[in-house]
Motif scaffolding. Structure first.
Motif, mmCIF file in Angstrom:
data_model
loop_
_atom_site.group_PDB
_atom_site.id
_atom_site.type_symbol
_atom_site.label_atom_id
_atom_site.label_comp_id
_atom_site.label_asym_id
_atom_site.label_seq_id
_atom_site.Cartn_x
_atom_site.Cartn_y
_atom_site.Cartn_z
ATOM 1 N N HIS A 111 0.801 -1.221 0.000
ATOM 2 C CA HIS A 111 0.000 0.000 0.000
ATOM 3 C C HIS A 111 0.833 1.272 0.000
ATOM 4 O O HIS A 111 0.319 2.337 -0.375
ATOM 5 N N GLU A 112 2.090 1.174 0.419
ATOM 6 C CA GLU A 112 2.897 2.388 0.533
ATOM 7 C C GLU A 112 3.959 2.527 -0.558
ATOM 8 O O GLU A 112 4.614 3.568 -0.643
ATOM 9 N N TYR A 113 4.098 1.502 -1.401
ATOM 10 C CA TYR A 113 5.101 1.569 -2.458
ATOM 11 C C TYR A 113 4.585 0.943 -3.752
ATOM 12 O O TYR A 113 4.557 1.588 -4.805
ATOM 13 N N ALA A 114 4.136 -0.321 -3.672
ATOM 14 C CA ALA A 114 3.727 -1.030 -4.878
ATOM 15 C C ALA A 114 2.505 -0.393 -5.533
ATOM 16 O O ALA A 114 2.402 -0.367 -6.765
ATOM 17 N N TYR A 115 1.566 0.122 -4.734
ATOM 18 C CA TYR A 115 0.404 0.809 -5.302
ATOM 19 C C TYR A 115 0.723 2.234 -5.765
ATOM 20 O O TYR A 115 0.490 2.574 -6.934
ATOM 21 N N PRO A 116 1.223 3.101 -4.897
ATOM 22 C CA PRO A 116 1.340 4.505 -5.317
ATOM 23 C C PRO A 116 2.324 4.745 -6.447
ATOM 24 O O PRO A 116 2.130 5.684 -7.230
ATOM 25 N N LEU A 117 3.362 3.915 -6.583
ATOM 26 C CA LEU A 117 4.332 4.163 -7.652
ATOM 27 C C LEU A 117 3.691 4.066 -9.035
ATOM 28 O O LEU A 117 3.687 5.058 -9.789
ATOM 29 N N PRO A 118 3.130 2.930 -9.431
ATOM 30 C CA PRO A 118 2.555 2.875 -10.782
ATOM 31 C C PRO A 118 1.310 3.736 -10.959
ATOM 32 O O PRO A 118 1.042 4.215 -12.070
ATOM 33 N N ILE A 119 0.560 3.954 -9.867
ATOM 34 C CA ILE A 119 -0.634 4.787 -10.006
ATOM 35 C C ILE A 119 -0.245 6.238 -10.278
ATOM 36 O O ILE A 119 -0.826 6.901 -11.146
ATOM 37 N N ARG A 120 0.757 6.745 -9.560
ATOM 38 C CA ARG A 120 1.204 8.109 -9.837
ATOM 39 C C ARG A 120 1.750 8.233 -11.252
ATOM 40 O O ARG A 120 1.490 9.222 -11.957
ATOM 41 N N VAL A 121 2.482 7.228 -11.691
ATOM 42 C CA VAL A 121 3.061 7.276 -13.039
ATOM 43 C C VAL A 121 1.966 7.283 -14.099
ATOM 44 O O VAL A 121 1.985 8.107 -15.023
ATOM 45 N N ILE A 122 1.009 6.367 -14.008
ATOM 46 C CA ILE A 122 -0.018 6.305 -15.048
ATOM 47 C C ILE A 122 -0.918 7.527 -14.997
ATOM 48 O O ILE A 122 -1.385 8.012 -16.037
ATOM 49 N N CYS A 123 -1.162 8.069 -13.810
ATOM 50 C CA CYS A 123 -1.951 9.291 -13.713
ATOM 51 C C CYS A 123 -1.244 10.454 -14.401
ATOM 52 O O CYS A 123 -1.861 11.210 -15.165
ATOM 53 N N GLU A 124 0.041 10.601 -14.153
ATOM 54 C CA GLU A 124 0.792 11.684 -14.786
ATOM 55 C C GLU A 124 0.894 11.477 -16.287
ATOM 56 O O GLU A 124 0.807 12.432 -17.067
ATOM 57 N N LEU A 125 1.069 10.239 -16.696
ATOM 58 C CA LEU A 125 1.213 9.947 -18.119
ATOM 59 C C LEU A 125 -0.079 10.256 -18.875
ATOM 60 O O LEU A 125 -0.067 10.883 -19.933
ATOM 61 N N LEU A 126 -1.204 9.830 -18.312
ATOM 62 C CA LEU A 126 -2.485 10.046 -18.980
ATOM 63 C C LEU A 126 -3.052 11.444 -18.726
ATOM 64 O O LEU A 126 -3.856 11.938 -19.521
ATOM 65 N N GLY A 127 -2.651 12.042 -17.604
ATOM 66 C CA GLY A 127 -3.230 13.336 -17.244
ATOM 67 C C GLY A 127 -4.488 13.192 -16.410
ATOM 68 O O GLY A 127 -5.456 13.939 -16.569
ATOM 69 N N ILE A 128 -4.476 12.226 -15.497
ATOM 70 C CA ILE A 128 -5.609 11.963 -14.610
ATOM 71 C C ILE A 128 -5.243 12.438 -13.206
ATOM 72 O O ILE A 128 -4.152 12.146 -12.721
ATOM 73 N N PRO A 129 -6.118 13.182 -12.546
ATOM 74 C CA PRO A 129 -5.777 13.705 -11.210
ATOM 75 C C PRO A 129 -5.462 12.582 -10.218
ATOM 76 O O PRO A 129 -6.296 11.697 -9.983
ATOM 77 N N TYR A 130 -4.291 12.631 -9.632
ATOM 78 C CA TYR A 130 -3.864 11.593 -8.692
ATOM 79 C C TYR A 130 -4.735 11.582 -7.443
ATOM 80 O O TYR A 130 -4.937 10.534 -6.823
ATOM 81 N N GLU A 131 -5.292 12.747 -7.105
ATOM 82 C CA GLU A 131 -6.109 12.820 -5.891
ATOM 83 C C GLU A 131 -7.414 12.024 -6.030
ATOM 84 O O GLU A 131 -8.105 11.775 -5.034
ATOM 85 N N ASP A 132 -7.749 11.605 -7.250
ATOM 86 C CA ASP A 132 -8.955 10.798 -7.470
ATOM 87 C C ASP A 132 -8.676 9.301 -7.369
ATOM 88 O O ASP A 132 -9.569 8.486 -7.636
ATOM 89 N N ARG A 133 -7.457 8.933 -6.991
ATOM 90 C CA ARG A 133 -7.033 7.528 -7.073
ATOM 91 C C ARG A 133 -7.893 6.583 -6.246
ATOM 92 O O ARG A 133 -8.169 5.458 -6.691
ATOM 93 N N ASP A 134 -8.298 7.013 -5.050
ATOM 94 C CA ASP A 134 -9.060 6.099 -4.197
ATOM 95 C C ASP A 134 -10.354 5.668 -4.871
ATOM 96 O O ASP A 134 -10.782 4.512 -4.753
ATOM 97 N N GLU A 135 -10.980 6.595 -5.582
ATOM 98 C CA GLU A 135 -12.229 6.257 -6.262
ATOM 99 C C GLU A 135 -12.001 5.282 -7.404
ATOM 100 O O GLU A 135 -12.651 4.233 -7.484
ATOM 101 N N PHE A 136 -11.065 5.604 -8.321
ATOM 102 C CA PHE A 136 -10.951 4.711 -9.476
ATOM 103 C C PHE A 136 -10.276 3.390 -9.116
ATOM 104 O O PHE A 136 -10.520 2.376 -9.777
ATOM 105 N N ILE A 137 -9.473 3.356 -8.060
ATOM 106 C CA ILE A 137 -8.939 2.066 -7.601
ATOM 107 C C ILE A 137 -10.083 1.189 -7.092
ATOM 108 O O ILE A 137 -10.161 -0.004 -7.408
ATOM 109 N N ALA A 138 -10.975 1.778 -6.315
ATOM 110 C CA ALA A 138 -12.112 1.019 -5.781
ATOM 111 C C ALA A 138 -12.994 0.497 -6.904
ATOM 112 O O ALA A 138 -13.433 -0.663 -6.885
ATOM 113 N N TRP A 139 -13.262 1.339 -7.902
ATOM 114 C CA TRP A 139 -14.086 0.882 -9.033
ATOM 115 C C TRP A 139 -13.379 -0.231 -9.810
ATOM 116 O O TRP A 139 -13.993 -1.215 -10.185
#
Length: 401
Positions: free
Chosen positions: A142-170
């Motif tokens: 939860h503190e490394y394996a999740y946030p690393l690729p999620i931050r990268v793909i969010c920045e790459l696509l241009g998706i707000p990282y602060e929305d991660r909890d919602e789209f991870i849950a979906w």
């Protein structure tokens, strides 16, 4: 029992003891009629050669396969509850539509675009490791394996990282063994979210891949709006789910094989090779997306009738001893090539280069930072996510110094 007789009913053991159950099925027959946890009847392919053959056989169709699954779950008279805006994705289409969409994706999701991410991925990894330093215990998942690729793909696509909890849950709901109502509700929320993002990028273009996909779409021969939303879904969820499992399950595998961990610490040039072996040994995706037979298909000496669902166990195929000598042994010096962790055929994962890059950086930076890493007792008795799609841990608590 004949593979064409009564189905083998699989339960939670298929998830919690995935390798043992998959091996027992494969050793009996490489193609077996089963009922998956959750109740889906499928022909399960566990042999390596049979897996490759299945994924390149045009008689196994992906066209609107998720609609067929919904009808099976809900009954013929019930409409699909899965968002139509997510139905036209790369995993749910055959050529020529699949070919057209994949060509559009590869115009913007290029090897060069991925390679340019290296400094940014390294910076994110270092920030996360800084935050973990000096603590007694850390949940690496939860503190490394999740946030690393999620931050990268969010920045790459241009998706707000602060929305991660919602789209991870979906995303988790959509690949979990849950009810059609829950999956449908999650898909509707995801489609609405991504649709609004598409309109933002259309009105306010930015330097990101989502803007590039919108531009390709607006060129007249590009994506329809549902195709665009569906494609973003595949890139977003595919951009983190596999890598999360690679980092966390891979680290657990190395800790369980201290000789291989020591070898990697002593020779970092083995990192690319180690990533390939970890992908083979602890495959992040358990089962393929489903296909259905458009006519009877003989596979592995078994005839699968027309109109049947077929799924490949990547996890089982990657430990098939007919392809990989001593397959149960983790060996980071094993010759590279041949594993099916990213699939095979026309649906081969478009994000494979990004997952490899992130994996190399994640493990390299982690081992550079911490000289001593050990699991706490709970990590030695892992729980795996209740999903037949993903093969991933629920947590990985470690002590690191």
């Amino acid at each position: 029992m004949s593979p064409t007789s009564e189905p083998l009913t699989l339960d939670d053991d298929f998830i919690q003891n995935a390798h043992e159950i998959a091996a027992s099925i494969r050793e009996a027959t490489p193609v077996r009629f089963v009922v998956l946890p959750g109740g889906l009847p499928v022909w399960l392919v566990t042999g390596y050669e049979e897996a490759r053959a299945a994924m390149t056989d045009p008689r196994l169709s992906s066209h609107r396969v998720f609609d067929r699954l919904e009808r099976l779950r809900l009954g013929e008279g019930e409409p699909s509850r899965f968002s139509e805006d997510l139905a036209l994705n790369l995993l749910n289409l055959d050529p020529p539509d699949h070919t057209r969409l994949r060509r559009l994706v590869t115009k913007v999701f290029t090897a060069g675009a991925v390679a340019r991410l290296r400094p940014r991925v390294e910076h994110i990894a270092d920030e996360l490791l800084d935050a973990m330093a000096g603590r007694d215990e850390v949940d690496l998942l939860h503190e490394y394996a999740y946030p690393l690729p999620i931050r990268v793909i969010c920045e790459l696509l241009g998706i707000p990282y602060e929305d991660r909890d919602e789209f991870i849950a979906w995303s988790h709901t959509m690949v979990s063994l849950t009810t059609p109502d829950e999956i449908g509700a999650a898909s509707m929320k995801m489609a609405d979210y991504l649709g609004r993002l598409v309109e933002v990028k259309r009105a306010e273009p930015a330097a990101d891949l989502l803007t590039e996909l919108v531009r390709v779409s607006d060129g007249g021969t590009g994506f329809s709006r549902p195709e665009l939303i569906s494609t973003v879904l595949v890139l977003l969820t595919g951009g983190f789910e596999t890598t999360v499992n690679l980092i966390s399950s891979g680290m657990r595998a190395l800790l369980a094989h201290p000789d291989q961990l020591a070898l990697l610490r002593a020779d970092r040039t083995l990192l690319p090779q180690a990533i390939e072996e970890l992908l083979r040994y602890e495959t992040p995706n358990n089962l393929s997306s489903p296909r259905y037979t458009t006519e009877p298909v003989e596979l592995g000496g078994v005839t699968i009738p027309a109109g049947q669902f077929v799924m490949v166990s990547w996890l089982a195929a990657n430990r098939d001893g007919s392809r990989f000598p001593d397959p149960e042994r983790l060996d980071i010096t094993r010759p590279v090539g041949g594993h099916l962790a990213f699939g095979h055929g026309i649906h081969y994962c478009v994000g494979a280069p990004l997952a490899r890059l992130e994996g190399e950086i994640a493990f390299g930076r982690l081992l550079d930072r911490f000289a001593h890493i050990e699991p706490v007792a709970e990590a030695e008795r892992p729980r795996w996510r209740y999903s037949t799609s993903m093969h991933g841990l629920e947590s990985l608590v470690l002590r690191m110094r």
